[in-house]
Design a protein around this motif. Structure first.
Motif, short mmCIF file in Angstrom:
data_model
loop_
_atom_site.label_atom_id
_atom_site.label_comp_id
_atom_site.label_asym_id
_atom_site.label_seq_id
_atom_site.Cartn_x
_atom_site.Cartn_y
_atom_site.Cartn_z
N THR A 1 0.83 -1.21 0.00
CA THR A 1 0.00 0.00 0.00
C THR A 1 0.86 1.26 0.00
O THR A 1 0.57 2.24 -0.70
CB THR A 1 -0.92 0.00 1.23
N ALA A 2 1.95 1.23 0.80
CA ALA A 2 2.82 2.40 0.88
C ALA A 2 3.50 2.67 -0.46
O ALA A 2 3.64 3.83 -0.90
CB ALA A 2 3.89 2.19 1.96
N VAL A 3 3.95 1.64 -1.16
CA VAL A 3 4.58 1.81 -2.48
C VAL A 3 3.57 2.38 -3.47
O VAL A 3 3.87 3.30 -4.24
CB VAL A 3 5.15 0.47 -3.00
N LEU A 4 2.35 1.84 -3.43
CA LEU A 4 1.31 2.29 -4.37
C LEU A 4 1.02 3.76 -4.17
O LEU A 4 0.79 4.51 -5.13
CB LEU A 4 0.03 1.45 -4.15
N ASP A 5 1.04 4.22 -2.89
CA ASP A 5 0.78 5.63 -2.60
C ASP A 5 1.86 6.55 -3.18
O ASP A 5 1.59 7.75 -3.41
CB ASP A 5 0.70 5.86 -1.08
N ARG A 6 3.06 6.01 -3.40
CA ARG A 6 4.17 6.85 -3.88
C ARG A 6 4.34 6.79 -5.40
O ARG A 6 5.23 7.46 -5.94
CB ARG A 6 5.47 6.44 -3.19
N LEU A 7 3.55 5.98 -6.06
CA LEU A 7 3.59 5.97 -7.52
C LEU A 7 2.84 7.19 -8.05
O LEU A 7 1.94 7.72 -7.39
CB LEU A 7 2.94 4.69 -8.06
N PRO A 8 3.18 7.67 -9.24
CA PRO A 8 2.47 8.84 -9.80
C PRO A 8 1.00 8.49 -10.07
O PRO A 8 0.57 7.36 -9.90
CB PRO A 8 3.24 9.11 -11.10
N ALA A 9 0.23 9.46 -10.49
CA ALA A 9 -1.22 9.28 -10.70
C ALA A 9 -1.51 8.27 -11.80
O ALA A 9 -2.65 7.82 -11.96
CB ALA A 9 -1.87 10.61 -11.03
N ALA A 10 -0.49 7.90 -12.57
CA ALA A 10 -0.69 6.93 -13.64
C ALA A 10 -1.04 5.57 -13.06
O ALA A 10 -0.85 5.31 -11.87
CB ALA A 10 0.59 6.83 -14.47
N PRO A 11 -1.56 4.63 -13.89
CA PRO A 11 -1.89 3.28 -13.41
C PRO A 11 -0.70 2.61 -12.75
O PRO A 11 0.44 2.72 -13.24
CB PRO A 11 -2.32 2.54 -14.68
N GLY A 12 -0.93 1.93 -11.62
CA GLY A 12 0.17 1.29 -10.91
C GLY A 12 -0.25 -0.01 -10.25
O GLY A 12 -1.39 -0.15 -9.80
N THR A 13 0.69 -0.96 -10.17
CA THR A 13 0.47 -2.25 -9.53
C THR A 13 1.72 -2.63 -8.75
O THR A 13 2.84 -2.47 -9.24
CB THR A 13 0.16 -3.34 -10.57
N VAL A 14 1.51 -3.15 -7.52
CA VAL A 14 2.63 -3.53 -6.66
C VAL A 14 2.42 -4.97 -6.20
O VAL A 14 1.31 -5.34 -5.80
CB VAL A 14 2.74 -2.60 -5.44
N ALA A 15 3.47 -5.80 -6.23
CA ALA A 15 3.44 -7.17 -5.72
C ALA A 15 4.55 -7.33 -4.70
O ALA A 15 5.71 -7.03 -4.99
CB ALA A 15 3.59 -8.19 -6.83
N VAL A 16 4.19 -7.81 -3.51
CA VAL A 16 5.16 -8.04 -2.44
C VAL A 16 5.06 -9.51 -2.03
O VAL A 16 3.97 -10.00 -1.70
CB VAL A 16 4.88 -7.14 -1.22
N ALA A 17 6.21 -10.21 -2.06
CA ALA A 17 6.23 -11.63 -1.73
C ALA A 17 6.92 -11.86 -0.39
O ALA A 17 7.82 -11.12 0.00
CB ALA A 17 6.94 -12.42 -2.83
N LEU A 18 6.46 -12.90 0.31
CA LEU A 18 7.06 -13.32 1.56
C LEU A 18 7.79 -14.65 1.35
O LEU A 18 7.40 -15.45 0.49
CB LEU A 18 5.99 -13.50 2.63
N PRO A 19 8.83 -14.93 2.11
CA PRO A 19 9.55 -16.21 1.96
C PRO A 19 8.65 -17.43 2.18
O PRO A 19 8.99 -18.53 1.73
CB PRO A 19 10.64 -16.13 3.04
N THR A 20 7.52 -17.25 2.84
CA THR A 20 6.61 -18.37 3.10
C THR A 20 5.87 -18.82 1.85
O THR A 20 5.18 -19.84 1.87
CB THR A 20 5.58 -17.97 4.16
#
Length: 880
Positions: free
Chosen positions: A800-819
């Motif tokens: 969510t924090a990364v998405l908030d820092r992307l410009p107004a253009a379309p954006g997608t963030v994926a975060v993976a856990l070692p599990t």
């Protein structure tokens, strides 16, 4: 004529003819086949079946009854009511058909000035069984009825039995012609709305055998003692004598109906659908009043669930009528005033009744608000997909997560034109119940035994000579050895069987007290007593494990109760009475015991209360109880009639049926005075101590106290002392300063947690900026992929924090856990291009995941597949 007057005239009529007036039994019944008394003869059932000797030859009663099998029909017809009263007169081997018919005809037709009901004799029709020429002849002789008003009918209508082998016989029913405006002419065989049945006379003269249904079973013999069981519907007679169309309009219900209409701003009789709902309200509010008055509390199982459903149907019906405020505080006092002339106790205990009812409504209003939103969303989804069936899993979710009962889901779904997958729901419920039963219950004596086998033992040997109040040891003889497949001759070492003795000192589990432990000793062997039950009135059954040798039918045995066990049981049961009295002294009379259980060293007590007691109140209750022990209050047992006990103010257990004489246990005289069949100490000091160990909720408006008693109570306090000592040593503080020391430590821990959270957020925000600056373009969508340590919540926060820092253009963030878990976040601009976080997770994780269009997660990938999965995301997005 008011309903209360109809009631008193009935009792006076039969009392003047030598009948003992028997008070109504409480609605909850100890009969294991029933939740509530559902017919006037139920309290007299043991006398008709021969399980117990009747204390009178003639009896009369007005019995409170509840039937809920047809609850959905309440309000739709003129005859269905969930609560009703059955006026009855009974003969146990005394008078028979002629007297029963004479008494009924006389009361029905005698003038009101002379104490009768004053019905027009020319409007009364009767039915008889087609084979019962005796009854037909008596009706001609006693009432002068012409043949055309004596209607012969078959087994389905005019032959009665309990549905199992036992007493049976023909019956004769009385009907009243209410006039051509209500139906066709021709008698009850033609129209049972115009011709209303108001009295049924059952002539028990035969014994039936095995067989299904209401006919087709063999008649084995004439009964040696012929009996009479009659039932006159009080509400039906009130309908006739008050000149109203249906039972909802009689004086005990119409004021509730009218007040409900006033609250809703509508007029009764103006709209058929609204009228049904008003009648539901009038019926259900009265039923709830009477169930609460007799000690039933709302719950999720058995009787409690029936009451909960009735209360909720009343509340929801008012909401459907357009009344959104709390309804029960308005309606329940009206029902109380209607019923008080016949049942003054509803006024005496109304504080408790109203507290439970209003608490239940408050809880349901919250449930209804939340569950309705979920249900409406689910129904909209089903309809949008072209379906007409709500999945069973969705109904189960509403039940399990939101407390939404299935019957309410069915009703509300039907109102929106959608069915419910009831089979799917039932399958999920069964799975849940099986998981709950995985711990396996201890099998109770008699629970796995065939009732007919037990009844045969009772018929052959009579009732058990029960000596638990008098002694710990008896010389006894084995009358029967019972296994799950029936009676056997011998039980050998290592085996578990049930044993019936001619006399016993063992207390059979009842009244909240666990059964005794002990031994049976014979010349040929010994047995440990595991459990003692009373599966039939008067019959005591011992579940035993043979520990040496064998026990055989006819053996002489010494039955000995474990003296230490009995002492502990006496302490616990007397401790329950003391704690109950202390609770009422501190909280007031509405804190009335609604259930209890006690065994050596332990007790629990359930009571209606809408909030937690708190440490101060709990300590006060415990202090009052132990002060009673220190005063060494005397414990006395007195026998008296039930009216005498009520006059003294003795508290009664609502699920017990009491005989002509009742046993009253007093601790400190009036301080604690309860009807009780349990074993008790002789002085309060013998209890030792009462140490309250817990207090908590066991359902809406219901609390539970648990306590350790006697030596176990002292042991509990010693453990608490040792625990405090160890904590004081570890913290290096005097015991008197422990609360302040612990509070200081907790404050420091909370401060450290807050600082840790702040630092974590700073780290997340700093890293989010770095990741956002390194985003790659995939067909106009800014894509960020990364891995992180921590929990799923940490991964969501970072995404969510990364998405908030992307410009107004379309954006997608994926975060993976070692599990192997991956969280994907999609902003609104990306969603507008057709991207969905839920869809991306499913595609990335081979279908293992889901969530909302903006935030979703999936799992199940091996760590070595995470990197390649994240590398695939820009390609998936570019090709969408």
């Amino acid at each position: 004529m008011l309903t209360a007057d109809i009631r008193s005239r009935f009792l006076d009529h039969f009392a003047a003819r030598g009948h003992t007036v028997v008070p109504s039994a409480p609605l909850p019944t100890p009969d294991p086949t029933l939740l509530f008394v559902n017919a006037g003869m139920v309290p007299f059932k043991p006398y008709f079946t021969g399980e117990a000797a009747p204390p009178w030859q003639r009896a009369t009663s007005v019995q409170k009854c509840v039937r809920t099998l047809d609850i959905e029909e309440v309000g739709k017809t003129t005859r269905h009511g969930s609560f009703f009263q059955m006026n009855g007169n009974f003969s146990f081997g005394d008078y028979f058909k002629e007297e029963a018919i004479t008494y009924a005809w006389d009361l029905s037709t005698r003038s009101r000035a002379e104490g009768g009901y004053g019905l027009d004799p020319d409007k009364i029709w009767v039915t008889v069984h087609h084979s019962d020429t005796d009854a037909r002849g008596i009706w001609r002789q006693v009432a002068g009825l012409p043949d055309e008003r004596i209607v012969a009918r078959g087994d389905e209508d005019n032959f009665w039995s309990m549905g199992v082998p036992g007493p049976c016989g023909p019956c004769s029913e009385l009907y009243y012609d209410r006039g051509p405006a209500l139906g066709r002419e021709g008698g009850p065989a033609i129209d049972e709305d115009r011709y209303m049945e108001f009295w049924n006379l059952v002539f028990m003269q035969y014994e039936r055998g095995e067989g299904p249904g209401k006919s087709g079973y063999p008649i084995l013999r004439e009964l040696p003692r012929r009996n009479i069981d009659t039932g006159m519907g009080l509400e039906r007679m009130a309908t006739l004598l008050q000149g109203v169309d249906n039972l909802y309009e009689i004086d005990e219900m119409r004021p509730v109906l009218d007040h409900a209409a006033d609250l809703a701003g509508i007029r009764y009789g103006a709209d058929a659908q609204a009228d049904v709902r008003l009648r539901v309200v009038a019926d259900h509010v009265r039923t709830a009043l009477m169930l609460l008055g007799d000690g039933t509390a709302p719950g999720n199982e058995g009787r409690g669930y029936v009451l909960r459903r009735i209360l909720r149907r009343a509340v929801r019906s008012m909401r459907q009528l357009g009344y959104g405020d709390p309804a029960l505080p308005e309606l329940l006092p009206v029902a109380r005033d209607c019923m008080a002339p016949s049942y003054p106790e509803v006024t005496e205990v109304f504080a408790r009744i109203s507290d439970q009812a209003y608490g239940e409504e408050d809880a349901f209003r919250a449930t209804l608000k939340q569950g309705t939103t979920v249900l409406d969303t689910a129904v909209t989804t089903v309809k949008a997909s072209g379906g007409r069936t709500l999945p069973g899993a969705q109904a189960f979710l509403l039940h399990d997560t939101y407390g939404f009962p299935i019957d309410l889901t069915l009703e509300m779904a039907a109102e929106q034109g959608v069915e419910v997958d009831r089979d799917g729901f039932t399958a999920l419920m069964n799975e849940q119940r099986e998981r709950a039963r995985a711990d396996a219950r201890t099998r109770k004596s008699g629970g796995a035994l065939d009732t007919s086998t037990l009844r045969a033992v009772l018929d052959e040997h009579g009732t058990t000579n029960w000596r638990a109040w008098e002694t710990l040891t008896t010389e006894s003889r084995i009358l029967a050895v019972l296994g799950t497949s029936g009676r056997v001759q011998v039980a050998r070492e290592g085996e578990i069987f049930s044993v019936v003795l001619d006399r016993t000192p063992f207390y059979a589990e009842s009244g909240g007290q666990d059964s005794d432990a002990g031994r049976l000793t014979a010349a040929s062997g010994e047995a440990e007593v595991l459990d003692v039950q009373r599966p039939l009135p008067g019959l005591v059954v011992h579940q035993v494990r043979i520990t040496a040798g064998e026990l055989a039918l006819g053996d002489a045995v010494v039955a000995a109760v474990d003296a230490e066990w009995r002492l502990g049981a006496r302490q616990a049961h007397s401790g329950t009475h003391v704690l109950h009295a202390a609770l009422r002294e501190v909280l007031g009379p509405t804190a009335l015991q609604a259930g209890s259980y006690n065994r050596p060293g332990y007790l629990r007590l359930d009571f209606p209360w809408r909030r937690a007691l708190g440490a101060t109140v709990r300590s006060e209750v415990e202090d009052v109880a132990n002060r009673a022990l220190r005063r060494d209050l005397s414990v006395a047992v007195r026998w008296m009639t039930l009216p005498e006990a009520k006059e003294l103010g003795a508290l009664a257990l609502f699920d017990e049926t009491y005989g002509e004489k009742v046993r009253v246990v007093e601790i400190g005289g009036a301080w604690s005075r309860e009807l009780c069949g349990g074993t008790h100490v002789e002085h309060a000091s013998q209890i030792g101590t009462v140490a309250v160990t817990s207090e908590g909720s066991v359902g809406a408006g219901m609390r539970r106290l648990e306590a350790a008693v006697g030596i176990e109570g002292f042991a509990y306090l010693a453990r608490e002392r040792d625990l405090v000592t160890r904590i004081a040593e570890q913290l290096g503080a005097p015991r008197t300063e422990l609360p302040e020391k612990i509070a200081s430590l907790l404050d420091r821990l909370k401060a450290a947690d807050r600082e840790n959270t702040r630092l974590k957020q700073q780290t997340t925000h700093a890293r989010a900026g770095e990741l956002a600056s390194a985003a790659v373009d995939a067909n106009g969508v800014q894509v960020v992929t990364t891995t992180t340590q921590g929990s799923t919540d940490d991964a969501r926060a970072l995404a969510t924090a990364v998405l908030d820092r992307l410009p107004a253009a379309p954006g997608t963030v994926a975060v993976a856990l070692p599990t192997g878990t991956v969280v994907i976040a999609v902003n609104q601009a990306a969603h507008d291009t057709g991207l969905s976080a839920s869809d991306l997770v499913k595609r990335l994780m081979n279908g293992r995941g889901g969530g909302s269009p903006h935030l979703a997660q999936g799992g199940g990938l091996s760590p070595d597949r995470l990197t390649s999965a994240l590398e695939d995301l820009p390609r998936l997005i570019a090709g969408h």
